[in-house]
Enzyme design. Structure first.
Site, short mmCIF file in Angstrom:
data_model
loop_
_atom_site.label_atom_id
_atom_site.label_comp_id
_atom_site.label_asym_id
_atom_site.label_seq_id
_atom_site.Cartn_x
_atom_site.Cartn_y
_atom_site.Cartn_z
N GLU A 1 9.94 -7.27 4.39
CA GLU A 1 10.17 -7.84 5.73
C GLU A 1 9.46 -9.07 6.18
O GLU A 1 10.05 -9.03 7.15
CB GLU A 1 9.55 -6.86 6.01
CG GLU A 1 8.04 -6.88 6.18
CD GLU A 1 7.01 -5.75 4.99
OE1 GLU A 1 8.01 -5.97 4.07
OE2 GLU A 1 5.79 -5.51 5.18
N ASP B 1 6.07 -16.93 25.78
CA ASP B 1 6.64 -15.46 26.21
C ASP B 1 5.98 -15.32 27.58
O ASP B 1 6.53 -14.41 28.65
CB ASP B 1 4.81 -14.85 25.86
CG ASP B 1 4.87 -15.51 24.28
OD1 ASP B 1 6.40 -15.37 23.34
OD2 ASP B 1 3.71 -15.75 23.69
N TYR C 1 0.69 -1.23 0.00
CA TYR C 1 0.38 0.19 -0.40
C TYR C 1 0.98 1.18 -0.28
O TYR C 1 0.55 1.93 -0.66
CB TYR C 1 -0.42 -0.23 1.13
CG TYR C 1 -1.55 1.07 1.63
CD1 TYR C 1 -2.78 1.27 0.76
CD2 TYR C 1 -1.11 2.52 2.31
CE1 TYR C 1 -3.74 2.14 0.45
CE2 TYR C 1 -2.12 3.88 2.81
CZ TYR C 1 -3.35 3.53 1.71
OH TYR C 1 -3.71 4.88 2.07
N LYS D 1 7.84 -13.09 18.36
CA LYS D 1 9.00 -14.53 18.48
C LYS D 1 9.60 -14.73 18.20
O LYS D 1 10.67 -15.69 19.28
CB LYS D 1 7.39 -15.68 18.08
CG LYS D 1 7.66 -17.05 19.12
CD LYS D 1 6.93 -16.79 20.20
CE LYS D 1 5.94 -17.82 20.28
NZ LYS D 1 5.60 -17.21 21.06
N HIS E 1 6.82 -7.79 -0.10
CA HIS E 1 6.69 -6.91 1.42
C HIS E 1 8.57 -7.90 1.66
O HIS E 1 8.10 -8.99 2.36
CB HIS E 1 5.74 -8.43 2.20
CG HIS E 1 4.81 -7.70 2.28
ND1 HIS E 1 4.11 -6.55 3.00
CD2 HIS E 1 3.81 -8.01 1.83
CE1 HIS E 1 2.99 -6.47 2.69
NE2 HIS E 1 2.72 -6.54 2.09
#
Ligand code: XMP
Length: 601
Positions: free
Chosen positions: A170, A225, A82, A371, A168
């Protein structure tokens, strides 16, 4: 003017915006996130700007307001998805909706040299997720790359150092992505000086300042976590000022709660309480069939139980903050960034918790991390390998893996979808059916809630991936494809009314246990990022149900590919689950993310 040694990422609400900052930091340069309507003065002087992807179309009325002056700063700028479309549109290029959308794996062909493409091949695998595309780049830009379905996949104006990529870089599924981002960092002349050690140090100090003279109470599921958060809090504040509570919500795996206790005892923590509140949770979800409502009910119940336990422990509620092991994806996927679409509400981001966050009553030291970064923190804090590398398990646990419904889903309502699916699968030699349940997915940054298509035929992962991508890209109303790995010949399935009950939880707990056992025995556990095992209320005879296994490869949970398991292991898992006797078919989810999320609800 002094240039700051950082890259600012403009967040258009894309599921990937934060991932960009993470990748850049991983490459050794600090990155922050800013809003699209920031003024040029507020922006300051970052060395580079990255415009993220986002769920909007440049033509939609609800597109986030963007300060166009940011494109005139002379700062090197990279627009992604975008972000590229917006840049092209505002600089008088042309953006259009393509007839064929593109989700998932695609191949980039470099058609013009560019410093951004230094050290990458002429053809590279990339990850796409878009419906709109740039069709004419603005003046001064040339087209530097294309893919089969996207003739303008990369653009560059080398003079102004402005770049756009439709894919993308990334995400890990764009293997050359780091090299491209590294090239952008070099173009911005930035120095590499960010590290995880300095981040941990900073977080510990931040915890001490935030908590002041209060204490922290933390729910510890025993997953990576919460265990890392618990350890970090213990190290920052000392054992006396931290209290962990493990709640068995009845949706844990087989033997899980006992396992957590043993593991944390071994680590030398003496400030962990364990309580079994299965009945409270089952009461809270009684009769609920909507997945979002169920998630909220479970999330809220955690807080009620926590409050009751705090009261029972006679702790002054004003003196105790709530600690949570929330990661960034939990926030972004719950619609936490200003413009992101709500994909699903994670248990640690319900309205009640959001209110507490707004009042400053929640401490979440991992809320900027993904993560794989949390695992790095865990290892640096000295936690044992097995604990750090456990598969992630969602807070609501098996509660979101036992699908519920009112049994009203009728296949006749979507026979036209069935025909479209059949046309595609026949060509590839597979039989198919549309399954009368719905599951959550994510396409082009938006939430979908649609049917899975089930296919039956040869176990050929390559063929199945192509088929799955083709079906989910082309057919509205289908967001997943599952492949039959066990049971008789595929027959039409009927939906049946089902809620979250002890019996259904016990059934999936057993199926999950058996499937995990095979992963361990076949030494596949660490090769797989996570494998949800899902119970779906459909059957051939109104009695039994079906199970879906969803093994995934991922590093950051934002994107994933289904794992290609060796055939013997597939057979073994299906056989053991069918031997339970209450299951019609066992399916294998062959959907990547996007378009399918990890969990079905
Ligand atoms: P999805 O389904 O969003 O899952 O693709 C991405 C990752 O998040 C986990 N997940 C959750 N974790 N609370 C959690 O702590 C939740 O409500 C929740 N929902 C999904 C999921 O297991 C996967 O690792």
């Amino acid at each position: 003017m002094e240039v700051e040694n950082k890259i600012s990422v403009i967040d258009f609400g894309g599921q990937y915006a934060h991932l960009i900052t993470k990748r850049v930091r991983h490459l050794g340069v600090y990155a922050d996130i800013i809003h699209p309507d920031i003024s040029v003065e507020e922006l300051g002087h970052p060395g580079g700007i990255i415009l993220s992807g986002g769920p909007s179309s440049v033509y939609s009325e609800d597109a986030p307001p963007f300060n166009k002056e940011l494109l005139d700063t002379g700062i090197p700028t990279l627009g992604l998805c975008y972000g590229m479309q917006l840049m092209a549109y505002l600089l008088n290029g042309e953006v259009r909706r393509l007839t064929r959308r593109e989700y998932g794996r695609a191949e980039l062909t470099v058609i013009q040299e560019s410093p951004l493409f230094k050290r990458i091949g002429k053809r590279e695998q990339v990850w796409m997720s878009h419906g709109d595309s740039v069709v004419n780049p603005p003046e001064g830009f040339s087209v530097t790359g294309k893919s089969d379905d996207c003739p303008v996949a990369a653009i560059a104006d080398e003079r102004r150092r402005m770049y756009g990529l439709q894919f993308h870089p990334e995400v890990k599924d764009t293997p050359c992505g780091d090299t491209i981002l590294q090239n952008f960092i070099s173009l911005c002349s930035l120095e590499k000086n960010w590290s995880m050690e300095s981040y941990i140090e900073e977080k510990m100090n931040e915890i001490r300042v935030r908590v002041g003279n209060r204490n922290v109470f933390l729910l510890v599921s025993g997953g990576v976590d919460s265990t890392v958060t618990f350890t970090l809090l213990n190290e920052a504040l000392g054992e006396d000022r931290v209290l962990g509570l493990h709640i068995d919500n009845g949706c844990m795996r087989k033997n899980e709660s006992e396992g957590v206790k043993t593991a944390l005892d071994k680590l030398g923590f003496h400030n962990l309480h364990i309580v079994d509140r299965t009945d409270d949770f089952l009461r809270a979800v009684e009769g609920i069939t909507d997945p979002q409502e169920k998630r909220k009910a479970i999330g809220d119940e955690f807080i009620y139980v926590k409050d009751r336990e705090l009261e029972a422990l006679d702790l002054d509620p004003d003196g105790w903050l709530l600690g949570q092991g929330t990661l960034y994806p939990d926030i972004i996927e719950s619609g936490g960034s200003r413009h992101a679409d709500v994909i699903k509400t994670h248990h640690n981001r319900t309205d009640m918790i959001k209110e507490m966050v707004a009042k400053g009553l929640v401490v979440e030291p991992l809320d900027q991390l993904y993560k794989d970064e949390v695992r790095e923190v865990g290892e640096r804090l000295g936690l044992p390998h097995d604990l750090v590398w456990r598969h992630p398990f969602p807070g609501p646990g098996l509660g979101v893996r036992v699908l519920c419904g009112n049994g009203n889903e009728s296949t006749t309502d979507y026979s036209s979808i069935g025909l479209q699916v059949e046309q595609k699968t026949r060509k590839s030699g597979y039989n198919s059916l549309v399954i009368p349940v719905k599951s959550v997915g994510v396409q082009g940054d938006s939430r979908t809630y649609a049917h899975p298509a089930a296919v039956e035929g040869e176990l050929d992962w390559e063929k199945l991936e192509l088929l799955s991508t083709d079906i989910t890209n082309e057919i509205d109303g289908i967001n997943r494809v599952i492949y039959k790995i066990g049971g008789g010949v595929l027959k039409p399935l009927q939906s049946k009314p089902a809620t979250l009950t002890k019996d259904r939880l016990n059934l999936i707990r057993e199926a999950d246990y058996l499937a995990m056992q095979v992963l361990r025995e076949h030494r596949l556990y660490e090769q797989i990022f996570q494998m949800p095992v899902v119970l779906i209320p459909v059957s051939t005879d109104g009695e039994k149900e079906c199970v879906v296994i969803r093994p995934l490869e991922s590093s950051d949970v934002m994107t994933a590919r289904f794992y290609r398991m060796p055939k013997e292991s597939v057979r073994e898992i299906a056989g053991r689950i069918l031997a339970l006797g209450q299951i019609d078919y066992v399916f294998y989810d062959v959907t990547n993310k996007p378009p399918g999320t990890f969990e079905w609800e």
